[in-house]
Every structure is written in structure tokens, then in C-alpha cells.
Design a protein around this motif. Sequence first.
Motif, short mmCIF file in Angstrom:
data_model
loop_
_atom_site.label_atom_id
_atom_site.label_comp_id
_atom_site.label_asym_id
_atom_site.label_seq_id
_atom_site.Cartn_x
_atom_site.Cartn_y
_atom_site.Cartn_z
N LYS A 63 -3.24 4.98 -6.18
CA LYS A 63 -1.89 4.86 -6.34
C LYS A 63 -1.47 6.35 -6.33
CE LYS A 63 1.13 3.89 -10.39
NZ LYS A 63 1.30 3.62 -11.63
N ASN A 93 2.08 8.47 -6.65
CA ASN A 93 3.19 8.43 -7.60
C ASN A 93 4.41 8.94 -6.93
OD1 ASN A 93 2.36 7.21 -10.14
ND2 ASN A 93 1.11 9.19 -10.48
N ASN A 94 4.12 9.87 -5.72
CA ASN A 94 5.14 10.37 -4.98
C ASN A 94 4.40 11.11 -3.70
OD1 ASN A 94 3.94 12.83 -5.70
ND2 ASN A 94 4.71 12.64 -7.80
N TYR A 147 3.77 -1.11 -1.65
CA TYR A 147 4.53 -0.70 -2.89
C TYR A 147 5.02 -2.00 -3.64
CZ TYR A 147 8.31 -1.60 0.48
OH TYR A 147 9.14 -2.27 1.27
N GLU A 170 7.60 -4.05 -5.24
CA GLU A 170 9.05 -4.27 -5.25
C GLU A 170 9.72 -4.23 -6.57
OE1 GLU A 170 10.41 -7.33 -2.81
OE2 GLU A 170 9.14 -6.67 -1.14
N GLU A 190 9.29 -1.72 -8.76
CA GLU A 190 9.07 -0.59 -8.95
C GLU A 190 10.22 0.07 -8.07
OE1 GLU A 190 5.09 1.26 -9.31
OE2 GLU A 190 4.58 -0.66 -9.82
N PHE A 191 11.26 0.53 -8.31
CA PHE A 191 12.36 1.47 -7.26
C PHE A 191 12.21 2.72 -7.43
CE2 PHE A 191 14.38 -2.82 -8.01
CZ PHE A 191 14.73 -3.09 -6.60
N ASN A 192 10.92 3.22 -7.03
CA ASN A 192 10.39 4.64 -7.04
C ASN A 192 9.62 4.94 -5.97
OD1 ASN A 192 7.96 3.49 -7.80
ND2 ASN A 192 8.55 3.83 -9.90
N ASP A 193 8.99 6.13 -6.03
CA ASP A 193 8.12 6.50 -4.81
C ASP A 193 6.75 6.10 -4.95
OD1 ASP A 193 10.20 7.43 -3.62
OD2 ASP A 193 9.97 9.74 -4.12
N THR A 194 6.30 5.24 -5.73
CA THR A 194 4.87 4.89 -6.04
C THR A 194 4.63 3.95 -4.84
OG1 THR A 194 5.28 4.83 -8.38
CG2 THR A 194 3.36 3.39 -7.43
N ARG A 195 3.33 4.37 -4.22
CA ARG A 195 2.79 3.57 -3.36
C ARG A 195 1.22 3.34 -3.45
NH1 ARG A 195 7.61 4.03 -2.15
NH2 ARG A 195 8.35 4.45 -0.20
#
Length: 171
Positions: free
Chosen positions: A4, A6-7, A134, A136, A138-143
Motif C-alpha cells: 500500500k 499512501n502517496n 485504488y 474508490e 478513498e478519495f486520496n493518494d492511496t494506491r
Amino acid sequence: MKIKTNNITDTEKLAKIFAKNLPETGAFVSLFGDIGAGKTAFVRIVLNNLGVKEKVTSPSFVILNEYKGAVNPSNGDNMPVYHFDLYRLENEGLETIKEELREYSKAGVLTFVEWADFGSGELPYNRLNIKVHYDEAEFNDTRYYEFIPVGAEYEDFTAQMQAAAEKEGLL
Ligand code: ADP
Ligand code: MG
């Protein structure tokens, strides 16, 4: 191995680990995942770490980009790099590139194939699959980058990356 990030900074760490542990024989890597997941971002950072100075973009409209200037860190050899994007490939197109895909899986080169789903029957058996996704919700930069090795060489490569990722605190 599933990591994972986070950014983008975490993804940079991961791509650096990939570049550092790249086998002497190079690699054939197929990438799966939706648009915007982070396939090209990963390839770009890997190539920057290997010494490619050109701009690395998604080869969506040209199917294949070729990069010069990459050096394999395990032996210092110059390493040709091929970057496919099969998203717009039609069936006839697949016929013409399947020979190339075989050529590009030989030792000493590094090949990335985005949207490898569209070339599934033609990919070499021994390869590293990377599934990028990702959440959906989570509206952030997590991949999430999932590494699935096929063949003994890629199992070793993935195990080495896993050890390095643990050290870096990515796992
Ligand atoms: P793809 O090639 O899968 O269609 P791209 O790599 O072109 O996707 O785009 C991914 C986008 O997501 C980029 O704009 C990148 O900066 C952004 N991004 C945000 N967070 C991350 C992350 N953790 N890892 C990778 N890319 C991220
Ligand atoms: Mg892309």
C-alpha cells in the motif's frame, strides 16, 4: 506481495526498490489496472532511477515507446527499455506485435506492458505481473501495488523487493 502506498513518495520508494533489485537479465513486466491507477507513474520513476533522461509518458497513442540511457545497476550494462501500452490495440494489431513482444522478453532488456490484459495470450510465460489499484471509497493518494511473479527468476526478484520494502517500512 501487496504494498500500500499512501502517496507518490511511497510509490517513489517502491519504484526505487524495483530499480535497485532488477535482475542482471532485465525483466518483463506486465501492468494491470484502471486508468489513473498509477501504472505509468511507477514506470516513470523506475526509469528515472535507471538513468533515463527522456520524459516518460503513457504510450497510449503510439503503442510502444523506446528509451535509451538506462543502465542495469547489477552489472553496469546499457539496457534497452521498451514501454508498451496495449489499450488501443485492435485484434490485427495484436497479430503484428506478438512477435515483438517475444523479442522484447529476451534477456538483457527491460520491458513494461501497460494494459497487458489486451495481450494476455501473447505475453511470455515468465514475467512479473503488477496489479495497481485504488479504493474508490478513498478519495486520496492511496494506491495498492500487487506483485505477482511467474517463474523462479521473478519469484527471487519479488522476494528481494519484499525484503527491501520491509526495511523501508513499506510493508
Ligand atoms: P495509469 O498509467 O495507471 O493510467 P498514471 O500513472 O498515468 O496512471 O496516473 C496516476 C496518477 O495518480 C498520477 O497523476 C499520479 O501523480 C497520481 N498518484 C496519486 N497518488 C499516487 C500514488 N500513491 N502512487 C502513484 N500515483 C499516484
Ligand atoms: Mg498509463
